[in-house]
Design an enzyme around this catalytic site. Structure first.
Site, PDB file in Angstrom:
ATOM      1  N   HIS A  18     -34.484 101.850 -22.133  1.00  0.00           N
ATOM      2  CA  HIS A  18     -35.112 102.256 -20.870  1.00  0.00           C
ATOM      3  C   HIS A  18     -34.959 101.186 -19.792  1.00  0.00           C
ATOM      4  O   HIS A  18     -35.457 100.066 -19.948  1.00  0.00           O
ATOM      5  CB  HIS A  18     -36.597 102.511 -21.150  1.00  0.00           C
ATOM      6  CG  HIS A  18     -37.359 103.047 -20.002  1.00  0.00           C
ATOM      7  ND1 HIS A  18     -38.517 102.469 -19.539  1.00  0.00           N
ATOM      8  CD2 HIS A  18     -37.138 104.133 -19.214  1.00  0.00           C
ATOM      9  CE1 HIS A  18     -38.988 103.178 -18.529  1.00  0.00           C
ATOM     10  NE2 HIS A  18     -38.166 104.183 -18.312  1.00  0.00           N
ATOM     11  N   ARG A  19     -34.268 101.531 -18.730  1.00  0.00           N
ATOM     12  CA  ARG A  19     -33.965 100.591 -17.618  1.00  0.00           C
ATOM     13  C   ARG A  19     -33.269  99.331 -18.148  1.00  0.00           C
ATOM     14  O   ARG A  19     -33.450  98.243 -17.621  1.00  0.00           O
ATOM     15  CB  ARG A  19     -35.229 100.205 -16.838  1.00  0.00           C
ATOM     16  CG  ARG A  19     -36.067 101.404 -16.378  1.00  0.00           C
ATOM     17  CD  ARG A  19     -37.272 101.002 -15.542  1.00  0.00           C
ATOM     18  NE  ARG A  19     -38.280 102.049 -15.549  1.00  0.00           N
ATOM     19  CZ  ARG A  19     -39.513 101.933 -15.076  1.00  0.00           C
ATOM     20  NH1 ARG A  19     -39.882 100.796 -14.499  1.00  0.00           N
ATOM     21  NH2 ARG A  19     -40.367 102.925 -15.140  1.00  0.00           N
ATOM     22  N   GLU A  45     -30.647 103.802 -20.120  1.00  0.00           N
ATOM     23  CA  GLU A  45     -31.222 104.686 -19.103  1.00  0.00           C
ATOM     24  C   GLU A  45     -31.364 103.863 -17.835  1.00  0.00           C
ATOM     25  O   GLU A  45     -31.697 102.669 -17.904  1.00  0.00           O
ATOM     26  CB  GLU A  45     -32.598 105.191 -19.565  1.00  0.00           C
ATOM     27  CG  GLU A  45     -33.216 106.260 -18.673  1.00  0.00           C
ATOM     28  CD  GLU A  45     -34.190 105.748 -17.619  1.00  0.00           C
ATOM     29  OE1 GLU A  45     -34.731 106.565 -16.870  1.00  0.00           O
ATOM     30  OE2 GLU A  45     -34.410 104.502 -17.521  1.00  0.00           O
ATOM     31  N   ASP A  47     -32.222 104.244 -13.245  1.00  0.00           N
ATOM     32  CA  ASP A  47     -32.739 105.082 -12.158  1.00  0.00           C
ATOM     33  C   ASP A  47     -31.882 104.869 -10.914  1.00  0.00           C
ATOM     34  O   ASP A  47     -31.547 103.728 -10.591  1.00  0.00           O
ATOM     35  CB  ASP A  47     -34.183 104.673 -11.839  1.00  0.00           C
ATOM     36  CG  ASP A  47     -35.041 104.648 -13.092  1.00  0.00           C
ATOM     37  OD1 ASP A  47     -35.390 105.723 -13.577  1.00  0.00           O
ATOM     38  OD2 ASP A  47     -35.336 103.529 -13.590  1.00  0.00           O
ATOM     39  N   HIS A  60     -35.803 101.422  -9.777  1.00  0.00           N
ATOM     40  CA  HIS A  60     -36.772 102.450 -10.178  1.00  0.00           C
ATOM     41  C   HIS A  60     -37.708 102.883  -9.061  1.00  0.00           C
ATOM     42  O   HIS A  60     -37.874 104.079  -8.791  1.00  0.00           O
ATOM     43  CB  HIS A  60     -37.610 101.964 -11.363  1.00  0.00           C
ATOM     44  CG  HIS A  60     -38.654 102.958 -11.777  1.00  0.00           C
ATOM     45  ND1 HIS A  60     -39.928 102.979 -11.226  1.00  0.00           N
ATOM     46  CD2 HIS A  60     -38.603 104.008 -12.640  1.00  0.00           C
ATOM     47  CE1 HIS A  60     -40.604 103.986 -11.757  1.00  0.00           C
ATOM     48  NE2 HIS A  60     -39.831 104.619 -12.619  1.00  0.00           N
ATOM     49  N   GLU A 119     -30.770 108.667 -14.360  1.00  0.00           N
ATOM     50  CA  GLU A 119     -31.921 109.430 -13.865  1.00  0.00           C
ATOM     51  C   GLU A 119     -31.919 109.410 -12.339  1.00  0.00           C
ATOM     52  O   GLU A 119     -32.040 108.348 -11.727  1.00  0.00           O
ATOM     53  CB  GLU A 119     -33.246 108.851 -14.385  1.00  0.00           C
ATOM     54  CG  GLU A 119     -34.392 109.717 -13.894  1.00  0.00           C
ATOM     55  CD  GLU A 119     -35.781 109.104 -14.051  1.00  0.00           C
ATOM     56  OE1 GLU A 119     -35.986 108.197 -14.875  1.00  0.00           O
ATOM     57  OE2 GLU A 119     -36.663 109.558 -13.298  1.00  0.00           O
ATOM     58  N   LYS A 121     -33.659 109.908  -8.984  1.00  0.00           N
ATOM     59  CA  LYS A 121     -35.058 109.901  -8.552  1.00  0.00           C
ATOM     60  C   LYS A 121     -35.346 111.041  -7.569  1.00  0.00           C
ATOM     61  O   LYS A 121     -34.550 111.313  -6.657  1.00  0.00           O
ATOM     62  CB  LYS A 121     -35.390 108.546  -7.918  1.00  0.00           C
ATOM     63  CG  LYS A 121     -35.580 107.457  -8.952  1.00  0.00           C
ATOM     64  CD  LYS A 121     -36.804 107.779  -9.780  1.00  0.00           C
ATOM     65  CE  LYS A 121     -36.968 106.941 -11.008  1.00  0.00           C
ATOM     66  NZ  LYS A 121     -37.842 107.553 -12.014  1.00  0.00           N
ATOM     67  N   ASP A 251     -38.383 100.606 -24.065  1.00  0.00           N
ATOM     68  CA  ASP A 251     -38.137  99.286 -23.457  1.00  0.00           C
ATOM     69  C   ASP A 251     -37.728  98.271 -24.525  1.00  0.00           C
ATOM     70  O   ASP A 251     -37.346  97.146 -24.209  1.00  0.00           O
ATOM     71  CB  ASP A 251     -39.426  98.754 -22.797  1.00  0.00           C
ATOM     72  CG  ASP A 251     -39.932  99.622 -21.672  1.00  0.00           C
ATOM     73  OD1 ASP A 251     -39.113 100.322 -21.045  1.00  0.00           O
ATOM     74  OD2 ASP A 251     -41.163  99.590 -21.408  1.00  0.00           O
TER      75      ASP A 251
END
Ligand code: G3P
Ligand code: MG
Length: 267
Positions: A18-19, A45, A47, A60, A119, A121, A251
């Site tokens: 995640h990120r 992943e 954003d 993000h 992803e 936004k 994470d």
């Protein structure tokens, strides 16, 4: 591994960072993505949103304040202005100088190395869609770089998906891009399935607190996959894996790997 078709063959849950490796590195920076690759995540992943001069960048929040030394809306700044900012120091002095990556820079950096969940936004959704709408730019970039089998596009803004399918139809590209519906609020299980089907989704990405064994079963019976976000607690990882999720967005990619290995999934 950079090809989704090959990860699909592995009979174990996917590790989705995640990120990037967000627990230990400044999120959505090259340092975080490199760390996720080093931790052998299956997928990163990230954003994306648009700058004032309409360049897709990896960040993000809609504002700069939390993760950079800048202030105000991302969309109120040009790429040149954003490139002056430090996106690492807020997390730790050793990360000073980490920049906000553009989506293109990031894709070029990871191409051939790992798969990616982009992803988009919701703040970047525009109605009506201009010719350089964010979803169009993302699709153009993925196709230009020939990365379709490395990419899964997700969003909480489900109106993006029809536009993405239409773009592919208009380009006469027969291969389908993989998309995933993100869901934050509670939704009845059969509605979740119907939502994915309506948007021709590859996978469903709910908030982890919405997941039940029945939901997993229902989605998988319909040929859909489920990747809950964001799971960082070992016990919960273990429970979701035992229930049969296809992967977990976390994470903590190394901790997730530890749980997967403990449960004796191979490959
Ligand atoms: O894509 C999963 C997750 O990233 C969605 O929420 O707010 O962390 O982008 P958020
Ligand atoms: Mg995200």
């Amino acid at each position: 591994m950079e090809n989704i078709k090959i990860i699909e063959l592995k009979k174990r849950p996917w590790v989705v960072a995640h990120r990037g490796y967000r627990a230990k590195y400044p999120e959505n920076t090259i340092a975080a993505f490199e760390a996720a690759i080093a931790a052998e995540a299956d997928m990163i992943e990230l954003d994306v949103c648009l700058t004032r001069d309409r360049i897709p960048v990896v960040i993000h929040d809609k504002t700069l304040d939390r993760t950079t030394n800048g202030q105000g809306l991302v969309s109120a700044h040009s790429l040149a202005e954003l490139k002056e900012l430090d996106a690492g120091s807020w997390f730790g002095a050793e990360f000073k100088g980490e920049a906000i990556p553009t989506l293109e820079e990031l894709l070029l950096k990871i191409k051939g190395r790992i798969t990616v969940n982009i992803e988009i936004k919701p703040e970047s959704f525009e109605a009506p869609a201009p010719p350089d709408a964010i979803e169009v730019q993302v699709c153009e970039m993925v196709e230009k770089l020939e990365m379709a089998d490395s990419v899964l596009i997700s969003s909480f803004e489900h109106f993006f998906f029809g536009r993405i399918q239409r773009w592919y139809r208009d380009q006469n590209i027969s291969a389908k891009i993989r998309t995933a519906t993100l869901q934050e609020a509670p939704l009845a299980d059969d509605f979740a399935v119907a939502l994915c089907q309506r948007h021709q989704a590859y996978s469903y990405h709910p908030n982890e607190c919405l997941v039940t064994p029945e939901l997993i079963q229902l989605l998988q019976t319909e040929g859909l996959r489920i990747f809950p976000y964001t799971v960082n607690a070992e016990k919960r990882m273990e429970q979701l894996i035992k229930w049969g999720v296809n992967g977990i967005i976390s994470d903590e990619p190394e901790l997730l790997w530890k749980v997967i290995r403990r449960l004796q999934f191979s490959g």
